[in-house]
Enzyme design. Structure first.
Site, PDB file in Angstrom:
ATOM      1  N   ASP A  32       0.749  -1.636  -0.028  1.00 15.57           N
ATOM      2  CA  ASP A  32      -0.541  -0.572   0.211  1.00 15.57           C
ATOM      3  C   ASP A  32       1.112   1.175  -0.006  1.00 15.57           C
ATOM      4  OD1 ASP A  32      -2.518  -1.410   0.247  1.00 15.57           O
ATOM      5  OD2 ASP A  32      -2.295  -0.570   2.704  1.00 15.57           O
TER       6      ASP A  32
HETATM    7  C1  BGC Z   1      -2.979  -4.575   4.265  1.00 17.27           C
HETATM    8  C2  BGC Z   1      -2.601  -5.212   3.315  1.00 17.27           C
HETATM    9  C3  BGC Z   1      -1.686  -4.728   2.523  1.00 17.27           C
HETATM   10  C4  BGC Z   1      -0.449  -4.415   3.585  1.00 17.27           C
HETATM   11  C5  BGC Z   1       1.648  -3.871   2.696  1.00 17.27           C
HETATM   12  C6  BGC Z   1      -1.349  -3.733   5.558  1.00 17.27           C
HETATM   13  O1  BGC Z   1      -1.826  -3.126   6.282  1.00 17.27           O
HETATM   14  O2  BGC Z   1      -3.680  -4.373   4.722  1.00 17.27           O
HETATM   15  O3  BGC Z   1      -3.879  -4.411   2.391  1.00 17.27           O
HETATM   16  O4  BGC Z   1      -0.793  -5.828   1.463  1.00 17.27           O
HETATM   17  O5  BGC Z   1      -0.641  -3.478   4.638  1.00 17.27           O
HETATM   18  O6  BGC Z   1       1.462  -2.869   2.181  1.00 17.27           O
END
Ligand code: BGC
Length: 825
Positions: free
Chosen positions: A493
């Site tokens: 993200d």
């Molecule tokens: C989110 C995931 C994401 C991960 C890496 C998590 O907080 O729930 O969807 O893939 O972070 O960024």
């Protein structure tokens, strides 16, 4: 209480499927979840936490203040008072923190008990949510262990939330005037907003006659007092307060006169109810809560026999859920995670997605499109019917472009626009989620289910069409190198590569949608290859051979693109930024190698034929692996970089900036099995296995029975410290890595494969696995010291070449023997 030299704070009781905490001052609150259908609660080892119905944001029953000091304050507190001396305490230690002579918290599967004793008075409370009900039971047993009679008072307490937890925490000018309660026949009803919404309320009941009650928090506590010193408890008498506005709460006061050795059982029931539809519209001006229909439920659950039966039924339920997959390996930490805790965590992540934990406030995030699809992968074998429903819910939030809302609200099942769209990996996870469901169940009828786009009635198409659009979404969004556009971000993200500043000194711009920006993702490329092959398999099942061939060709083409533009010489690159510069490359000064593409490309099969996979995995071992797990990238970013976005905003070693983002580790474990390296796969598995890490609880700090999202990486001063326990895709992926790839019991579209890739030292293992209605009793034998693979199976004594088990008729019990043969290590 000193804990400097304490490394463990409890122990596993595998026979009872419990984790036993033997001191209350754990490094962080160690929590559990109650309920697994519609009514949910979070409960810590000191009785902190809260409850909600379906949606942690919109139907919050009890109030909880995050980021509090102490960390965990507010919950289901009981106070015991010795009326002869005025001494009072909380058997859960919090919030009075008065010393306890004994203390033990047992977190089990959807229940928790907290037992303690002080001054010869023992109190043991069981918390659980009965199956099929929208209520929680607290069964308290108070025992007088003294040799004289004891006159005691017992006070219960919960603070009600005014339903919408976001509004509750912010809109005080309104909320201090809206609180309403009613107390009738000893039951406290919380009916705030009843007149406005006319449909839901909470109730809090007690099995004993009441000496008094309180429903106004500040009367119960007293001015300038907190939960550690409630005025009502201190003086030994409730105020019988009736809340009008301010902070409605529920407290019962019960008097207990106990003979020496006597135990009394008191039951409290906290529940959620909705008025029956026909009764919603009372005559104008009516202020009467319609509570007639909940009385029978309340009365039933206040009876000790009902409680005992309900608790037994919950135990049987979990026995049934877990009994379908049990393993006996040479490693206790593996067994207890696979057989109990990892499976349990998968169920919890499936229920909660990333919404409610002690680190997710229940108001920020609903159900994740990406997250929930991945959660399915670990959960589908436990309750396939619920997985089916979830898939259809998720798919109904998809756009007709194939794009997706990143999250949706569980109560409304509608896409949540707060977070928006444009995470370009999202659509592909739907294919992977559906593939997992089909492999487990063989239920191809789901592909024909009519599913709308964006929940718009009339837009329904078969689910299969959604999968096509998911794949096409990527195909229609390729960047300058022919790699998929990353959009706002992909799985990571925080990798926001379309933030750019064209002119030095000008404010940077953000491109937050799928179509804008030209940054590309090698991770999505690997995921696309995997998803295209999965969809090809599904197309074959539907007899669509041409389409299957087209998807395989697309996978092949993308594999070529990755090899040409995504390979950096020793590992797969991570991405290209908006300006076309590589990310995750030896050309970079920091962030030279990332874990995600090494895992996902190999999972897609990229690099398996030409040795690139092995080289990439060796690079992971050399550059990213630490004793606490594999970090996300190296070297960590030391400064903020506008062109990379949020990832570089974290201090080095935390979260996406080179933390051990546990979710990604099982991808590497799986990849290692794909290149035949069972020792490395299992070694990585143990590095982040919480049960293994129990021995360093003082360093790890989070619960030793569930995976955390992150462990601080080697660049962090707190290397090895875990954060954000419970709600993480780590649960599902580790379950997949250990069961499907290391132990090798892997559902495929056409049957169950038995293809273990074990550590050399092992001498095999046994497993029981329910699959498509049959039960397989599996024995894998391997001489210790040998590495290698299974070449054929004995199925009920008959030889089957290869490793794919034919699907047995429902109800059959099939004995499977497999022998690993190969070279000595
Ligand atoms: C989110 C995931 C994401 C991960 C890496 C998590 O907080 O729930 O969807 O893939 O972070 O960024």
């Amino acid at each position: 209480m000193m804990r400097r030299y304490q490394v463990r704070f409890g122990h596993f009781d595998d026979a009872r499927r419990e984790y036993v905490i033997d001191r209350p001052d754990t490094p962080l609150p160690w929590i559990n979840y109650l309920g697994s259908e519609a009514y949910f609660g979070l409960v810590s080892n000191t009785a902190g936490g809260y409850s909600f119905y379906r949606d942690a944001r919109l139907r919050r029953l009890t109030r909880y203040r995050y980021n509090n000091a102490p960390f965990d304050l507010g919950g289901r507190y009981l106070y015991v008072r010795d009326d002869a001396t005025g001494d009072y305490w909380t058997p859960s230690w919090q919030p009075t923190q008065r010393d306890l002579d004994e203390y033990e918290c047992r977190h089990g599967l959807s229940y928790t008990t907290i037992a303690s004793a002080r001054g010869g008075i023992r109190a043991e409370t069981l918390f659980f949510v009965p199956l099929g009900e929208t209520l929680e039971v607290w069964r308290v047993r108070v025992t007088n262990e003294r040799d004289t009679a004891a006159d005691l008072s017992l006070f219960s307490s919960v603070e009600f939330c005014l339903w919408d937890a976001q509004d509750d925490a912010t809109n005080f000018q309104r909320n201090f005037s809206t609180g309403q309660v009613e107390v009738a026949d000893g039951v406290i009803y919380h009916k705030t907003e009843y007149r406005e919404r006319r449909d839901h309320f909470a109730y809090f009941a007690c099995s004993e006659p009441l000496a008094g009650f309180d429903t106004q928090r500040d009367t119960f506590l007293g001015a300038y007092r907190g939960w550690d010193r409630p005025a009502a408890v201190e003086r030994g008498a409730a105020f019988d307060s009736v809340a009008h506005g301010w902070a409605p709460m529920g407290s019962h006061h019960v008097k207990l006169a106990l003979e020496p050795g006597e135990t009394r059982e008191v039951v409290f029931v906290l529940g959620y109810a909705e008025n029956p539809r026909a009764e919603k519209f009372d005559p104008p001006g009516s202020q009467t809560l319609n509570k007639r229909h909940v009385r029978p439920t309340i009365e039933r659950w206040l009876r000790p026999e009902t409680v005992a039966e309900g608790f037994a039924a919950l135990g049987a339920h979990w026995e049934r859920l877990l009994g379908g997959f049990q393993v006996a390996t040479p490693d206790t930490d593996t067994d207890r995670m696979v057989n109990i805790w990892n499976a349990y965590q998968c169920m919890v992540t499936f229920n909660m997605s990333r919404s409610a934990s002690f680190y997710e406030s229940g108001i920020g995030r609903g159900m994740g499109f990406r997250d929930s699809n991945q959660d399915l992968v670990g959960f589908v074998h436990i309750i396939p019917e619920r997985a089916r429903e979830r898939i259809l819910d998720i798919a109904a939030t998809q756009m007709d472009t194939g794009g997706a809302y990143h999250q949706y609200q569980p109560l409304t099942k509608r896409g949540n626009n707060d977070i928006g769209q444009g995470f370009n990996d999202d659509p592909l996870w739907l294919i992977l989620g559906v593939a997992a469901y089909l492999k487990e169940t063989g239920d191809t009828s789901i592909l024909d289910e009519p599913v709308p786009f964006d929940n718009v009635p009339g837009s329904e198409v078969p689910l299969y069409e959604h999968l096509r659009r998911s794949l096409n979404y990527t195909r229609e969004r390729l960047g300058p190198h022919g790699l998929p556009l990353i959009g706002r971000a992909d799985w990571n993200d925080c990798l926001n590569l379309n933030c750019f500043s064209d002119t030095p000194g000008e404010p940077f711009q953000t491109t937050e949608n799928a179509t804008g920006g030209s940054a590309e993702s090698v991770f999505i490329a690997g995921q696309f290859v995997l998803a295209a092959k999965e969809l090809a398999g599904i197309a074959d099942l539907r007899g669509l051979g041409d389409e299957a061939a087209e998807y395989r060709a697309a996978a092949e083409k993308m594999t070529g693109t990755v090899t040409e533009h995504g390979w950096d010489g020793g590992w797969f690159r991570r991405a290209y930024d908006f300006h076309g510069r590589p990310v995750g490359s030896g050309e970079n000064d920091e962030g030279q190698i990332f874990i995600e593409p090494q895992g996902m490309c190999v999972l897609g099969g990229v690099g398996l034929d030409d040795g690139l996979a092995v080289r990439a995995l060796d690079s992971v071992a050399e550059r990213l692996a630490t004793p606490h797990g594999i970090v996300l990238q190296q070297p960590a970013y030391s400064d903020y970089r506008i062109e990379l976005g949020e990832i570089s905003s974290y201090p080095p070693g935390y979260k996406e900036n080179a933390g051990i983002f546990c979710h990604t580790n099982p991808w590497i474990m799986i990849a290692e099995t794909m290149v035949g390296n069972g020792d490395r796969a299992f070694d990585y598995y143990r590095r982040i296995n919480p049960s293994v890490r129990e021995a360093i609880s003082e360093v790890h700090r989070c619960e030793p029975y569930v995976y955390p999202q992150m462990i601080a990486g080697r660049d962090a001063p707190t290397h090895g410290e875990a954060k954000n326990s419970w709600l993480t895709g780590t649960a599902a992926w580790n379950f997949v890595a250990i069961t499907q790839w290391i132990l090798g019991i892997r559902p495929e579209l056409t049957g169950l494969r038995i293809d273990p890739v074990l550590p050399a030292a092992w001498s095999g293992f046994r497993a029981t696995r329910a699959y498509r209605g049959a039960t397989y009793e599996i024995t894998v034998q391997k001489p210790a010291g040998v590495t290698g693979r299974v070449t054929h199976l004995l199925v009920d004594g008959e030889r089957v070449d290869g490793t794919l088990l034919p699907v047995a008729p429902a109800g059959a019990v099939v004995r499977v023997e497999a022998v690993v043969t190969g070279p000595a290590d």
